[in-house]
Design an enzyme around this catalytic site. Sequence first.
Site, PDB file in Angstrom:
ATOM      1  N   SER A 195       6.233  40.451  48.820  1.00  0.00           N
ATOM      2  CA  SER A 195       5.506  39.213  48.505  1.00  0.00           C
ATOM      3  C   SER A 195       4.042  39.498  48.170  1.00  0.00           C
ATOM      4  CB  SER A 195       5.578  38.252  49.691  1.00  0.00           C
ATOM      5  OG  SER A 195       6.915  38.084  50.078  1.00  0.00           O
TER       6      SER A 195
HETATM    7  N1  SAM Z   1       9.094  40.076  53.829  1.00  0.00           N
HETATM    8  C1  SAM Z   1       9.321  40.988  52.741  1.00  0.00           C
HETATM    9  C2  SAM Z   1       8.246  42.024  52.605  1.00  0.00           C
HETATM   10  O1  SAM Z   1       7.293  42.005  53.397  1.00  0.00           O
HETATM   11  O2  SAM Z   1       8.392  42.873  51.725  1.00  0.00           O
HETATM   12  C3  SAM Z   1       9.592  40.308  51.423  1.00  0.00           C
HETATM   13  C4  SAM Z   1      10.888  39.608  51.440  1.00  0.00           C
HETATM   14  S1  SAM Z   1      11.669  39.345  49.901  1.00  0.00           S
HETATM   15  C5  SAM Z   1      10.640  38.148  49.156  1.00  0.00           C
HETATM   16  C6  SAM Z   1      13.090  38.455  50.544  1.00  0.00           C
HETATM   17  C7  SAM Z   1      14.067  39.314  51.270  1.00  0.00           C
HETATM   18  O3  SAM Z   1      14.990  38.458  51.923  1.00  0.00           O
HETATM   19  C8  SAM Z   1      14.882  40.224  50.367  1.00  0.00           C
HETATM   20  O4  SAM Z   1      14.755  41.557  50.758  1.00  0.00           O
HETATM   21  C9  SAM Z   1      16.313  39.713  50.545  1.00  0.00           C
HETATM   22  O5  SAM Z   1      17.289  40.720  50.452  1.00  0.00           O
HETATM   23  C10 SAM Z   1      16.242  39.120  51.933  1.00  0.00           C
HETATM   24  N2  SAM Z   1      17.290  38.146  52.240  1.00  0.00           N
HETATM   25  C11 SAM Z   1      17.808  37.159  51.467  1.00  0.00           C
HETATM   26  N3  SAM Z   1      18.767  36.481  52.136  1.00  0.00           N
HETATM   27  C12 SAM Z   1      18.860  37.050  53.362  1.00  0.00           C
HETATM   28  C13 SAM Z   1      19.669  36.801  54.515  1.00  0.00           C
HETATM   29  N4  SAM Z   1      20.584  35.819  54.558  1.00  0.00           N
HETATM   30  N5  SAM Z   1      19.480  37.587  55.586  1.00  0.00           N
HETATM   31  C14 SAM Z   1      18.575  38.590  55.599  1.00  0.00           C
HETATM   32  N6  SAM Z   1      17.782  38.880  54.548  1.00  0.00           N
HETATM   33  C15 SAM Z   1      17.918  38.115  53.443  1.00  0.00           C
END
Ligand code: SAM
Length: 214
Positions: free
Chosen positions: A62
Amino acid sequence: MTDSAERKMQFLFALRSKGVTDTRVLTAMEMTDRRDFIPRGLFAARAHEDMPLPIACGQTISQPSVVGLMTQALNPQPRDKVLEVGTGSGYQAAILSRLARRVYTVERHRRLVSDAQANFERLDLTNVIAILGDGSHGLSEQAPFDRIIVTAAAEDPPGPLLAQLREGGIMVVPVGQSDTVQRLIKVTRTSHGFEYHELRPVRFVPLVEGLGKD
Ligand code: SAM
């Protein structure tokens, strides 16, 4: 002033100008170099710019100002147990680990979990653990949590996460359809139920059910 000191000053200035003013959050972000969480190559040089960047598995790290504003809204305290849903690169979790007692971060892509965990170990962040799972179900074995942060957009705040929030606890979650601008919501659990405050428009990848293939 060296290039890296100047870059750091500009990074902190950009955060402040976007509304990240909590000194604990700014210090935690100053201590956590975003370059450590970005794959080597094309985008490494842009690590300190205020923009989302691609990481493995088609996901994103992000934008720093959004990480700062979400952390500020979450207001983690030194004795708190925190759950993050959506480990991604591990950057947000690393920042939280400097502000809270214990951080559990759940991710649906195995590769992102192992890369983030390796990074936590390399940086000696011993109070944060990355776990493979579908975070929309929370992490019942470690519940309740003082703070929950969701870094992927849900249509509504997921019920299991609300249930795993301790009374007095705070959850920050982007809510809305994935292909539109979503709203960042702060949920506070009180003795009477839940209070909802809308914070700002945001844009996140969707919260997806089940585990990823990689
Ligand atoms: N917090 C992260 C960072 O600091 O880099 C950025 C997160 S990214 C915008 C969103 C993440 O949520 C992705 O890696 C995606 O695979 C994960 N995601 C989506 N649905 C999910 C779920 N049901 N459970 C766990 N992770 C999930």
